[in-house]
Design a protein around this motif. Structure first.
Motif, PDB file in Angstrom:
ATOM      1  N   PHE A 180      -1.550   1.758  10.354  1.00 36.35           N
ATOM      2  CA  PHE A 180      -0.732   0.772   9.634  1.00 36.35           C
ATOM      3  C   PHE A 180      -0.033  -0.193  10.592  1.00 36.35           C
ATOM      4  O   PHE A 180      -0.252  -1.398  10.520  1.00 36.35           O
ATOM      5  CB  PHE A 180       0.274   1.444   8.684  1.00 36.35           C
ATOM      6  CG  PHE A 180       1.187   0.429   8.035  1.00 36.35           C
ATOM      7  CD1 PHE A 180       0.709  -0.424   7.055  1.00 36.35           C
ATOM      8  CD2 PHE A 180       2.507   0.297   8.447  1.00 36.35           C
ATOM      9  CE1 PHE A 180       1.535  -1.402   6.485  1.00 36.35           C
ATOM     10  CE2 PHE A 180       3.337  -0.665   7.882  1.00 36.35           C
ATOM     11  CZ  PHE A 180       2.847  -1.511   6.899  1.00 36.35           C
ATOM     12  N   GLU A 237      10.515   6.971   2.686  1.00 33.57           N
ATOM     13  CA  GLU A 237       9.406   7.411   3.541  1.00 33.57           C
ATOM     14  C   GLU A 237       8.321   8.011   2.636  1.00 33.57           C
ATOM     15  O   GLU A 237       8.497   9.067   2.013  1.00 33.57           O
ATOM     16  CB  GLU A 237       9.811   8.403   4.629  1.00 33.57           C
ATOM     17  CG  GLU A 237      10.589   7.754   5.776  1.00 33.57           C
ATOM     18  CD  GLU A 237       9.848   6.587   6.425  1.00 33.57           C
ATOM     19  OE1 GLU A 237       8.705   6.758   6.886  1.00 33.57           O
ATOM     20  OE2 GLU A 237      10.404   5.480   6.449  1.00 33.57           O
ATOM     21  N   PRO A 240       0.806  -1.227   0.000  1.00 35.11           N
ATOM     22  CA  PRO A 240       0.000   0.000   0.000  1.00 35.11           C
ATOM     23  C   PRO A 240       0.841   1.281   0.000  1.00 35.11           C
ATOM     24  O   PRO A 240       0.441   2.273  -0.599  1.00 35.11           O
ATOM     25  CB  PRO A 240      -0.817  -0.105   1.290  1.00 35.11           C
ATOM     26  CG  PRO A 240      -0.833  -1.550   1.639  1.00 35.11           C
ATOM     27  CD  PRO A 240       0.465  -2.106   1.134  1.00 35.11           C
ATOM     28  N   GLY A 279      15.203  -1.270   5.091  1.00 39.98           N
ATOM     29  CA  GLY A 279      14.768  -2.444   4.335  1.00 39.98           C
ATOM     30  C   GLY A 279      13.267  -2.493   4.109  1.00 39.98           C
ATOM     31  O   GLY A 279      12.653  -3.559   4.197  1.00 39.98           O
ATOM     32  N   PRO A 289       8.184   1.878  -0.121  1.00 35.71           N
ATOM     33  CA  PRO A 289       8.954   2.139  -1.336  1.00 35.71           C
ATOM     34  C   PRO A 289      10.247   2.907  -1.076  1.00 35.71           C
ATOM     35  O   PRO A 289      10.445   3.482  -0.021  1.00 35.71           O
ATOM     36  CB  PRO A 289       7.993   3.015  -2.148  1.00 35.71           C
ATOM     37  CG  PRO A 289       7.296   3.828  -1.098  1.00 35.71           C
ATOM     38  CD  PRO A 289       7.128   2.899   0.075  1.00 35.71           C
TER      39      PRO A 289
HETATM   40  N1  LIG Z   1       7.255   4.487   7.085  1.00 38.39           N
HETATM   41  C1  LIG Z   1       7.456   3.750   5.864  1.00 38.39           C
HETATM   42  C2  LIG Z   1       6.733   2.424   5.984  1.00 38.39           C
HETATM   43  C3  LIG Z   1       7.004   1.533   4.801  1.00 38.39           C
HETATM   44  C4  LIG Z   1       6.556   0.098   5.057  1.00 38.39           C
HETATM   45  O1  LIG Z   1       6.393  -0.351   6.199  1.00 38.39           O
HETATM   46  N2  LIG Z   1       6.355  -0.640   3.960  1.00 38.39           N
HETATM   47  C5  LIG Z   1       5.989  -2.025   4.079  1.00 38.39           C
HETATM   48  C6  LIG Z   1       5.154  -2.442   2.878  1.00 38.39           C
HETATM   49  S1  LIG Z   1       3.599  -1.602   2.765  1.00 38.39           S
HETATM   50  C7  LIG Z   1       7.244  -2.864   4.042  1.00 38.39           C
HETATM   51  O2  LIG Z   1       8.239  -2.470   3.479  1.00 38.39           O
HETATM   52  N3  LIG Z   1       7.172  -4.061   4.610  1.00 38.39           N
HETATM   53  C8  LIG Z   1       8.226  -5.022   4.496  1.00 38.39           C
HETATM   54  C9  LIG Z   1       8.898  -5.343   5.785  1.00 38.39           C
HETATM   55  O3  LIG Z   1       8.548  -4.764   6.823  1.00 38.39           O
HETATM   56  O4  LIG Z   1       9.780  -6.185   5.738  1.00 38.39           O
HETATM   57  C10 LIG Z   1       6.947   4.575   4.685  1.00 38.39           C
HETATM   58  O5  LIG Z   1       6.112   5.454   4.894  1.00 38.39           O
HETATM   59  O6  LIG Z   1       7.390   4.390   3.554  1.00 38.39           O
END
Ligand SMILES: N[C@@H](CCC(=O)N[C@@H](CS)C(=O)NCC(=O)O)C(=O)O
Length: 216
Positions: free
Chosen positions: A105, A65, A13, A51, A54
């Motif tokens: 989230f 971020e 998302p 890690g 996006p």
């Molecule tokens: N604070 C970050 C959060 C990004 C995030 O948590 N993305 C998730 C996917 S929606 C992710 O990378 N998950 C993979 C993991 O935690 O290993 C942002 O706003 O970009």
């Protein structure tokens, strides 16, 4: 070309939020799709120290971020604006972004969507029902509060779509594919709002992969 590359795992998302913003502004970009797990490899860790996805590049300028990326895009490509000009509407948009990042989230959408969709269907992991049950009180509070903040406005920032709408729609579309999300949105103003958001060409063009949709 715009010189923009977006890195992410299709279905994420947060990745979708950036893509929606680019589509709203009609800015072309290259999507560098990562396979699950690739986001923890050194090549991606060099783009995103935590890690996650996006990650983003614009003519050599690297950023991660989601809200920082979308706010940057909104400044560089100001039309149409995704930030309300009115201070109170702008504050409401910022409040919703904060709710998404701090409560919705990490404590509600991620545990539910991961355990119902991403884990079992994408990664072959068993569903942790206890994690879902633990997330439900926060999910209920988030849905109730977001519903209250939307009220009878068409969009969270008033009469025009803002960054808050984009970020929340990307999250809710996936979560509402789960039985928990579908139940929580029922009877709220969020349901017709999400329908309006999903009808926008920017969301039609950035739908999660079909196998995730079938998952729930
Ligand atoms: N604070 C970050 C959060 C990004 C995030 O948590 N993305 C998730 C996917 S929606 C992710 O990378 N998950 C993979 C993991 O935690 O290993 C942002 O706003 O970009």
């Amino acid at each position: 070309m715009s010189g923009i590359t977006v890195y992410g795992i299709p279905g994420s998302p947060f990745l979708r939020s950036v893509e929606i913003a680019l589509k709203e502004k009609d800015v072309p970009y290259h999507l560098h799709a990562l396979a699950p797990g690739e986001h923890k490899q050194p090549e991606h860790l060099a783009r995103h120290a935590f890690g996650r996805v996006p990650a983003f590049e614009h003519d050599g300028f690297a950023l991660y971020e989601t809200q920082a990326i979308v706010r940057y895009l909104d400044e560089v490509y100001p039309n149409p604006s995704l930030t309300p000009g009115n201070p109170q509407q702008r504050a409401r948009m910022n409040q919703v972004i904060g709710i998404i990042e701090w409560y919705f989230f990490p404590k509600a959408a991620a545990p539910i969507a991961f355990n119902r969709i991403i884990g079992p269907k994408l990664l072959g992991l068993p569903t942790d029902e206890a994690a879902i049950a633990e997330a439900m009180p926060m999910a209920r509070t988030c849905f109730a509060e977001l519903d209250r903040l939307l009220g009878d406005q068409p969009w969270f920032g008033g009469d025009r779509v803002s960054i808050a709408d984009i970020m929340l729609a990307a999250q809710l579309d996936l979560l509402c594919d789960t039985p928990e999300g579908a139940e929580l949105i029922e009877g709220t103003q969020l349901k017709p709002w999400l329908k309006r958001m999903l009808a926008r060409p920017s969301l039609v063009a950035t739908q999660p992969p079909a196998m995730l949709r079938e998952a729930a």
